[in-house]
Design a protein around this motif. Structure first.
Motif, PDB file in Angstrom:
ATOM      1  N   CYS A 181      32.723  43.618  41.782  1.00 30.37           N
ATOM      2  CA  CYS A 181      32.926  44.861  42.611  1.00 30.37           C
ATOM      3  C   CYS A 181      33.687  45.869  41.384  1.00 30.37           C
ATOM      4  CB  CYS A 181      33.820  44.764  43.905  1.00 30.37           C
ATOM      5  SG  CYS A 181      35.323  44.625  43.404  1.00 30.37           S
ATOM      6  N   PRO A 182      33.508  47.270  41.522  1.00 27.56           N
ATOM      7  CA  PRO A 182      33.941  47.994  40.691  1.00 27.56           C
ATOM      8  C   PRO A 182      35.343  48.154  40.712  1.00 27.56           C
ATOM      9  CG  PRO A 182      33.011  49.260  42.384  1.00 27.56           C
ATOM     10  CD  PRO A 182      32.652  47.792  42.617  1.00 27.56           C
ATOM     11  N   THR A 183      36.302  47.674  41.795  1.00 23.57           N
ATOM     12  CA  THR A 183      37.686  47.785  42.136  1.00 23.57           C
ATOM     13  C   THR A 183      38.062  48.918  42.958  1.00 23.57           C
ATOM     14  OG1 THR A 183      38.808  48.384  40.193  1.00 23.57           O
ATOM     15  CG2 THR A 183      38.207  46.060  39.974  1.00 23.57           C
ATOM     16  N   CYS A 184      38.777  49.039  43.628  1.00 23.51           N
ATOM     17  CA  CYS A 184      39.354  50.421  44.138  1.00 23.51           C
ATOM     18  C   CYS A 184      40.846  49.962  44.571  1.00 23.51           C
ATOM     19  CB  CYS A 184      38.611  50.598  45.422  1.00 23.51           C
ATOM     20  SG  CYS A 184      38.852  49.652  46.780  1.00 23.51           S
TER      21      CYS A 184
ATOM     22  N   ARG B 187      42.156  48.956  47.342  1.00 19.07           N
ATOM     23  CA  ARG B 187      42.364  47.683  48.113  1.00 19.07           C
ATOM     24  C   ARG B 187      42.357  46.402  47.221  1.00 19.07           C
ATOM     25  NH1 ARG B 187      37.938  50.153  50.573  1.00 19.07           N
ATOM     26  NH2 ARG B 187      38.560  51.355  52.446  1.00 19.07           N
ATOM     27  N   CYS B 188      41.973  46.581  45.983  1.00 19.80           N
ATOM     28  CA  CYS B 188      42.051  45.362  45.008  1.00 19.80           C
ATOM     29  C   CYS B 188      43.250  44.753  45.061  1.00 19.80           C
ATOM     30  CB  CYS B 188      41.408  45.750  43.737  1.00 19.80           C
ATOM     31  SG  CYS B 188      41.281  44.437  42.601  1.00 19.80           S
TER      32      CYS B 188
ATOM     33  N   MET C 177      35.093  39.440  43.498  1.00 21.78           N
ATOM     34  CA  MET C 177      35.284  40.558  44.253  1.00 21.78           C
ATOM     35  C   MET C 177      36.851  40.921  44.321  1.00 21.78           C
ATOM     36  SD  MET C 177      32.154  41.485  45.119  1.00 21.78           S
ATOM     37  CE  MET C 177      31.808  42.502  46.233  1.00 21.78           C
ATOM     38  N   GLY C 178      37.118  42.242  44.862  1.00 21.88           N
ATOM     39  CA  GLY C 178      38.653  42.432  44.590  1.00 21.88           C
ATOM     40  C   GLY C 178      39.456  42.307  45.944  1.00 21.88           C
ATOM     41  N   CYS C 179      38.930  42.446  47.122  1.00 19.52           N
ATOM     42  CA  CYS C 179      39.589  42.252  48.273  1.00 19.52           C
ATOM     43  C   CYS C 179      38.780  41.408  49.373  1.00 19.52           C
ATOM     44  CB  CYS C 179      39.998  43.477  48.784  1.00 19.52           C
ATOM     45  SG  CYS C 179      38.676  44.375  49.738  1.00 19.52           S
TER      46      CYS C 179
ATOM     47  N   ASN D 248      36.415  43.588  52.307  1.00 13.26           N
ATOM     48  CA  ASN D 248      35.098  43.767  51.994  1.00 13.26           C
ATOM     49  C   ASN D 248      34.392  42.709  51.065  1.00 13.26           C
ATOM     50  OD1 ASN D 248      35.036  46.251  53.580  1.00 13.26           O
ATOM     51  ND2 ASN D 248      35.534  47.392  51.919  1.00 13.26           N
ATOM     52  N   GLY D 249      35.009  41.922  50.171  1.00 15.00           N
ATOM     53  CA  GLY D 249      34.537  41.029  49.063  1.00 15.00           C
ATOM     54  C   GLY D 249      33.461  40.203  49.742  1.00 15.00           C
TER      55      GLY D 249
ATOM     56  N   GLU E 178      30.323  42.013  51.356  1.00 12.00           N
ATOM     57  CA  GLU E 178      29.525  42.622  50.383  1.00 12.00           C
ATOM     58  C   GLU E 178      28.808  41.672  49.576  1.00 12.00           C
ATOM     59  OE1 GLU E 178      31.410  45.683  48.181  1.00 12.00           O
ATOM     60  OE2 GLU E 178      32.170  46.621  50.030  1.00 12.00           O
TER      61      GLU E 178
HETATM   62 FE1  SF4 Z   1      37.245  47.840  46.793  1.00 12.43          FE
HETATM   63 FE2  SF4 Z   1      37.398  45.495  47.815  1.00 12.43          FE
HETATM   64 FE3  SF4 Z   1      35.043  46.715  47.477  1.00 12.43          FE
HETATM   65 FE4  SF4 Z   1      36.292  45.567  45.512  1.00 12.43          FE
HETATM   66  S1  SF4 Z   1      35.444  44.631  47.081  1.00 12.43           S
HETATM   67  S2  SF4 Z   1      35.506  47.760  45.607  1.00 12.43           S
HETATM   68  S3  SF4 Z   1      38.443  45.811  46.020  1.00 12.43           S
HETATM   69  S4  SF4 Z   1      36.702  47.403  48.740  1.00 12.43           S
END
Ligand code: SF4
Length: 352
Positions: free
Chosen positions: A267-270, A272-273, A300-302, A305-306, A309
């Motif tokens: 994931c591109p991180t945000c 929430r990571c 994935m960062g979180c 959603n990780g 997704e």
């Molecule tokens: Fe942000 Fe979580 Fe999606 Fe990564 S997986 S972009 S941390 S919402």
């Protein structure tokens, strides 16, 4: 997942590797070692092969290059292509030395007799010839009429050489039409693809250094492959040749044209990571290079959603408040300390 339908072409062999027809799209690169430096050529060819290169090309300019061809053929089992500019004798000597394919433009090597001799020698050994046209090699007449940088000019220049080979009943032909301008390159190959059924060698020439060259090549080569056009590819980079192989493999994997080897989704991180995802993703990418399994790995960062997704990943990791979670097909299978997350991921990959 959708599978691309590929253009139907003639098929033949380059050494042990097939090109065209139903054969997979192959990856090529070119040696950049000093002419005549046998040990460096061997070392670089071995590294290219280990990196996943299918076919290696080298410039053959004189007898020193012929010695390199002989050394490579006796030491390494990989199809070898001799790149010939104007000297037909170098083509003949390369063939004698065991080369698997010749890249040469028959209209550039002089008299009909010379062309006939090369074609006869290549035919006797069932070797293909690649006609390699680029914007710098378009003849004066064609350039004046259609422009040096036009798809028409490139295609007609290639046709001029094709006609010569066909007049000698030679049809083991591969064609490349390289331009550094991506739109010209795409249009040229599309035009050529509509006119013949010879396999096409795709590439953007003088693409640049690793980053910009990879992007340009991915756009040009990728657009054509996505349309089913292209049988072998070279990503030309001003860099170490193994970088070309890494880029080429990613292009093929992204289109489902290369099945062996793991692919990464991250994931591109945000905001929430909850994990140091950028360095983890870089490390996982590096370690995945030696994994030959046809798997998709997610980083994935979180947890919100990780896993959701990246449901289609075979295995994945995600951060969760200071610790890591490992998930399989979207389902969390266990928790691990963050500092052990990469090692634990690779233990799971070993089990797949
Ligand atoms: Fe942000 Fe979580 Fe999606 Fe990564 S997986 S972009 S941390 S919402």
């Amino acid at each position: 997942m959708f599978y691309l339908e590929r253009r139907k072409t003639k098929e033949f062999k380059i050494g042990k590797i097939g090109i065209g027809g139903e054969y997979p799209v192959t990856i090529q690169s070119m040696l950049n070692t000093k002419n005549g430096d046998i040990s460096s050529a061997i070392e670089q060819t071995e590294r290219l092969k280990d990196a996943g290169c299918d076919i290696v090309r080298l410039a053959v300019t004189d007898d020193k290059s012929i010695e390199v061809v002989k050394a490579l053929k006796s030491r390494i089992d990989i199809p070898l292509v001799a790149d010939i500019q104007f000297d037909y004798k170098m083509a003949l000597k390369s063939i004698e030395a065991g080369i698997d394919k010749i890249r040469l433009n028959p209209g550039n090597i002089g008299s009909d007799d010379k062309v006939r001799e090369v074609v006869k020698s290549a035919s006797e050994r069932n070797l293909p010839i690649r006609i390699g046209v680029n914007t710098g090699s378009v003849s004066k007449e064609i350039a004046e009429r259609y422009g040096r940088y036009s798809p028409e000019g490139l295609v007609l220049e290639a046709q001029r050489h094709i006609d010569i080979l066909e007049s000698l009943n030679f049809e083991n032909i591969v064609i490349s039409l390289k331009a550094s301008d991506v739109v010209t390159m795409i249009k040229s190959y599309k035009m050529m693809a509509s006119r013949c059924d010879y396999p096409l060698h795709l590439g953007v020439t003088e693409a640049g250094t690793a980053y910009s060259g990879t992007v340009k090549s991915a756009v040009g080569i990728g657009a054509l492959l996505a349309d089913g056009i292209g049988d072998t590819i070279r990503v030309s980079l001003t860099d170490e040749p193994c970088e070309e192989i890494r880029a080429a493999k990613e292009i093929l994997k992204s289109l489902g044209l290369k099945k062996d080897g793991a692919s990464l989704v991250s994931c591109p991180t945000c905001s929430r990571c909850s994990i140091d995802l950028i360095s983890i993703a870089k490390e996982v990418t590096k370690r995945l290079e030696s994994v030959q399994k046809n798997i998709k790995v997610a980083v994935m960062g979180c947890v919100v959603n990780g896993p959701g997704e990246a449901q289609d990943a075979d295995i994945g990791i995600t951060g969760a408040n200071g610790e890591g979670l490992i998930f399989k097909n979207g389902e969390i299978i266990r928790r691990v300390p963050e500092e052990k997350i990469i090692d634990e991921l690779f233990l799971e990959i070993d089990k797949l």
